[in-house]
Design an enzyme around this catalytic site. Structure first.
Site, mmCIF file in Angstrom:
data_model
loop_
_atom_site.group_PDB
_atom_site.id
_atom_site.type_symbol
_atom_site.label_atom_id
_atom_site.label_comp_id
_atom_site.label_asym_id
_atom_site.label_seq_id
_atom_site.Cartn_x
_atom_site.Cartn_y
_atom_site.Cartn_z
ATOM 1 N N TYR A 1 45.910 66.829 139.517
ATOM 2 C CA TYR A 1 45.305 66.272 140.621
ATOM 3 C C TYR A 1 43.867 66.142 140.343
ATOM 4 O O TYR A 1 42.851 65.333 140.551
ATOM 5 C CB TYR A 1 45.296 67.007 141.826
ATOM 6 N N ASN B 1 51.238 58.023 149.798
ATOM 7 C CA ASN B 1 51.810 57.189 148.982
ATOM 8 C C ASN B 1 53.154 56.327 149.585
ATOM 9 O O ASN B 1 53.964 57.101 149.919
ATOM 10 C CB ASN B 1 52.107 57.554 147.611
ATOM 11 N N CYS C 1 53.767 58.697 142.080
ATOM 12 C CA CYS C 1 53.054 59.967 142.595
ATOM 13 C C CYS C 1 53.890 61.256 141.995
ATOM 14 O O CYS C 1 53.209 62.384 141.919
ATOM 15 C CB CYS C 1 52.922 60.044 144.105
ATOM 16 N N GLU D 1 62.386 60.784 133.070
ATOM 17 C CA GLU D 1 61.517 60.182 132.402
ATOM 18 C C GLU D 1 61.121 61.052 131.103
ATOM 19 O O GLU D 1 60.199 60.512 130.143
ATOM 20 C CB GLU D 1 60.057 60.012 133.073
#
Length: 172
Positions: free
Chosen positions: A101, A124, A132, A159
């Site tokens: 952040y 979001n 996010c 990912e």
């Protein structure tokens, strides 16, 4: 506000509700998601193959299959100027990477606003597409995700994000 349509897609994370206004994706919500708008704001139901949703459905399927690393969808994001700035910067966090952040606050030239960045991140309206889930705590720990930490863990695992495969393992 333009009339809205919505559809529900099956995904490895559970049902995803996609919302479109004027043919542009303006919402992607998970069941039980924090800050999920009321169902009646989603508009009339439409088939997943309808024009506003077809490309989103195809790209999401490719993403979950590990074949897509970056979404290319026209979006209509409603939020404050600060929120939209945060969301634009989130789209620059590469697939398989994470950012804190605080780092995100620095990237938008607002050092010291990590808390405000976190609040914008949580609002979001198109999670996954605007990634996010790639934002972590200052220590690298998994913190706060509107869809729940298990979903965040699974998205990061998909990912291959995190040092030494921190979030890797069985995904689905």
């Amino acid at each position: 506000m333009a009339p809205r349509l919505h559809t529900v897609l099956a995904s490895p994370l559970g049902p995803l509700t996609l919302v479109a206004a004027d043919g542009l994706l303006c919402g992607l919500y998970m069941e039980g998601q924090r800050h999920r708008p009321a169902q009646q704001t989603f508009g009339a139901p439409a088939p997943a193959g309808a024009a506003p949703f077809r490309e989103a459905a195809e790209q999401l399927a490719a993403y979950f299959a590990g074949e897509l690393r970056e979404f290319d969808l026209p979006l209509a994001l409603e939020g404050t100027a600060f929120q939209r700035t945060v969301w634009r910067e989130l789209c620059r966090v590469p697939y398989g990477s994470t950012v804190t952040y605080g780092q995100l606050a620095e990237r938008i030239r607002s050092p010291g606003s990590a808390r405000a960045v976190g609040l914008a991140n949580g609002r979001n309206p198109v999670g996954i597409v605007v990634p996010c889930h790639r934002v972590v705590g200052a220590s690298g720990s998994l913190t706060g995700y509107g869809g729940g930490l298990e979903r965040k863990r699974r998205l990061l695992g998909l990912e291959g994000a995190g040092a030494a495969g921190r979030w890797s393992g069985a995904l689905w």
